[in-house]
Design a protein around this motif. Structure first.
Motif: not given
Lengths: 391, 282
Positions: A28-29, A31, A33, A35
């Motif tokens: 997640l960090q 990035r 995806t 979002g």
């Protein structure tokens, strides 16, 4: 906030480790995806669930967590009561209905089940914990959460759900059961018959030294084929009826046998082998194999293991036409004798404890036919059986 | 640097997500799925799409983890010693690097495919834990440590023959390629045979999915078999009307050998078709 998701997953019985969770955070960090919730769903699934058979469970937790349900355990209908489902289906669906299931579409299937479940929960109200929960959310238990459909669900998910349901109704033995299969495996190891076959791939040190010495020190390599377990095994499983109580142990045995023997063939029968056996317990009639064919296909060197509780009406052994499921031209005894005559290496494994054996007449009759080669399905009995097969 | 599928490979949203996550974080990606759904092809396509060098390691039942790293060829060395070759004094001459080593030494970040990891011994994945984790290993013979210049994108495929150990699974991303639904399948066919007429595709897919749903099939035809079959149909110039007829008349489709690989399946199919015909007539 994600930590509560992790906890929810663990409570639902998915063994998600901290490392995997940290990987998700890292992703997640980084990035990975853009979002959207759907992307997050795919990412989380790739990080946290490593077995496609658990996807369904993951979907349920995910949708429950995202729609803000607090008590996930109860929303899930607790641990999916497979045992309960199995009996439930037994109780509430008649033979004819079970046959109908094959032809029934998905909607039909769900509707029927829902009706049955509703009836059932009223009848036993308050008495049974499972049904209490199931009454509240029968869908959860079926791995079919309407909310789950929204997220990343396509038509293939439906198909899979039908498959899952299928597995629950019909008890094809699950070879992947890890359940204490280790000691079974150890016992089955006794049946290893090592043979060197095929291309030479291993260095034969002794022969090389000999050959080199004979040639006066000039290196002369000798190779031998690798050793394989060449035991060939044929297993007949009794399935359904009184064998339902032994499903777990049979699954463990099946799983162990499958990983141990390269040449393993298995068939199913009900109570006593007659003129046909089945490759697949759910499709007894479509997939029936004539027993004669089996007797001809496999050579007498095959080790035969029959797994069954030998508990039936004596007529089913003795008389033609007494089989519970169909009209059999010849008696079970005749067929059993043919099998015994074709395969000299044969044992019968019985999941019932041996002290009850004499209480069943059919058991005594079968033991007469196979000649004291019945062993209890315990690690010790199994070991003795494997020794008998090796003789 | 994002993977979005390619002209030759249709990747669904969940698959691209898994690939991108693995490529970004440089963790191995484990791919499972029915045979013939393009597991092995994926690694090659990722390498092409992202312009990365490609290394592959195909696992057999006799494969050892060590073979992927390097092998010490003692037999050549013995032989050379008898022939008085100078090379014999340096053991490094007899160390043969395996695919993992070669991938570690790549100048640019590479893609490494470890194909069908479940074929190997049950302990095999455990022997690779450290290598996959730290991306380095030790060569005992020469006392050197090989470290990856760039952490490769490792794609591992499995056919579910054996359960993989938990410790191994924890280190991987996981993706299950589910069998494509009709729309995805149409896209896949489009990508492979852009010129194919819509009518033929429709009839062919009808037949194909019919075969897959046939109860009791031993080996269900997969995507790769469908593509082979279509190629044959095109080569033989079979018309859509022939397929439609086969669909309606319940006869064996033309060139069925590309789809049904097993005698029992063919027989089963013929039997079912026969029953269907009789039911219609009766």
């Amino acid at each position: 906030m994600l930590i509560s998701f992790l906890q929810a997953l663990r409570e639902a019985g998915l063994r998600v480790s901290v490392t995997e969770f940290l990987t998700l955070l890292e992703a997640l960090q980084a990035r990975v995806t853009p979002g959207s919730v759907e992307d997050f769903y795919f990412l989380a699934r790739a990080c946290l669930v490593k077995d496609e058979t658990r996807f369904d469970r993951f979907d349920q937790v995910f949708s429950a967590w995202f729609s803000g349900v607090e008590d996930i355990a109860s929303a899930l209908g607790a641990d999916i009561p497979e045992e309960w489902l199995r009996r439930q289906a037994e109780l509430s669906l008649s033979e004819a209905e079970k046959a109908e299931l094959e032809g029934m579409g998905w909607d039909e299937l769900m509707r029927t089940l829902r009706e049955r479940l509703a009836e059932q929960s009223e009848r036993h109200q308050g008495g049974n914990k499972w049904i209490g929960t199931a009454g509240r959310s029968p869908y959860g238990a079926w791995g079919y959460n309407p909310e789950g459909v929204r997220i990343g669900q396509d038509r293939s998910r439906h198909r899979r759900a039908v498959k899952v349901w299928d597995q629950r109704t019909f008890r094809n033995l699950d070879g992947d059961q890890a359940l204490e299969s280790r000691n079974l495996k150890l016992a089955l190891r006794r049946l290893r018959r090592f043979a060197r076959e095929g291309a030479g791939e291993e260095l034969d040190l002794d022969d090389t030294i000999h050959a080199t010495a004979r040639r006066g020190g000039q290196l002369d390599l000798r190779m031998v084929p690798e050793r394989h377990n060449a035991a060939r095994v044929l297993v007949f499983f009794d399935i359904g009826g009184s064998m339902d109580d032994h499903v777990a142990i049979c699954e463990a045995l099946f799983s162990a046998a499958r990983s141990e023997f390269k040449h393993l063939t298995y068939y199913y029968f009900h109570n006593c082998p007659y003129e046909t056996l089945w490759r697949d317990a759910t499709r007894r009639h479509a997939d029936a194999v004539p027993t004669h064919e089996i007797l001809h296909t496999f050579d007498p060197d095959y080790r035969v293991i029959i797994v069954g509780d030998a508990a039936m009406s004596p007529y089913e052994v003795k008389l033609p036409g007494a089989g519970v499921e169909h009209w059999n031209e010849e008696s079970g005894e005749t067929w059993l004798r043919r099998i015994v005559d074709t395969f000299p290496h044969l044992v019968w494994l019985n999941p019932e404890p041996s002290r009850f054996w004499d209480a069943t007449q059919s058991n005594t009759m079968i033991r007469e036919v196979i000649g004291e080669r019945m062993y209890p399905l315990t690690p010790d009995g199994l070991e003795a059986a494997m020794q008998a097969l090796n003789r | 640097m994002r993977f979005e599928g390619s002209e030759r490979y249709v990747a669904t949203g969940d698959l691209t997500m898994a690939v991108n996550a693995a490529a970004t974080l440089k963790r191995p990606l484990l791919i499972k799925g029915e045979p013939g759904t393009g597991k092995t092809l994926l690694a090659e396509e990722v390498a092409t799409a992202l312009g990365m060098p490609y290394y592959e390691w195909h696992i057999k039942s006799t494969s050892k983890a060590q073979q992927g790293l390097y092998e010490y060829d003692a037999v050549s060395r013995l032989r050379d010693s008898q022939l008085g070759d100078e090379r014999v004094h340096d053991i490094a001459n007899y160390i043969v690097p395996g695919p993992v080593w070669r991938a570690f030494e790549s100048e640019r970040p590479p893609v490494l495919l470890i194909d069908e990891i479940d074929k190997a011994d049950i302990e095999f994945p455990n022997d690779l834990l450290r290598e996959l984790d730290r991306m380095e290993f030790h060569v005992y013979e020469t006392q050197q440590t090989v470290t990856a210049r760039h952490r490769p994108v490792i794609i591992i495929t499995s056919n579910n023959e054996k359960e993989l150990p938990d410790a191994f699974l924890r280190r991987c991303f996981f993706h299950y390629i589910s069998f494509p639904d009709r729309e995805t399948m149409e896209r896949i066919v489009q990508v492979h045979f852009p010129g194919l007429k819509g009518g033929l595709v429709r009839e062919a897919l009808e037949l194909f999915f019919g075969l897959r749903e046939m109860p009791g099939v031993k080996k269900r035809p997969s995507t790769s078999e469908l593509l082979d079959w279509l190629k044959l149909l095109m080569a033989e110039d079979v018309d859509a009307s022939v397929l439609r007829e086969s669909n309606q008349e319940k006869t064996l489709p033309p060139l069925y050998g590309a789809l049904l690989k097993n005698e029992q399946d063919t027989q089963l199919f013929e039997r079912l078709m026969f029953m269907a015909r009789r039911r219609r007539q009766g």
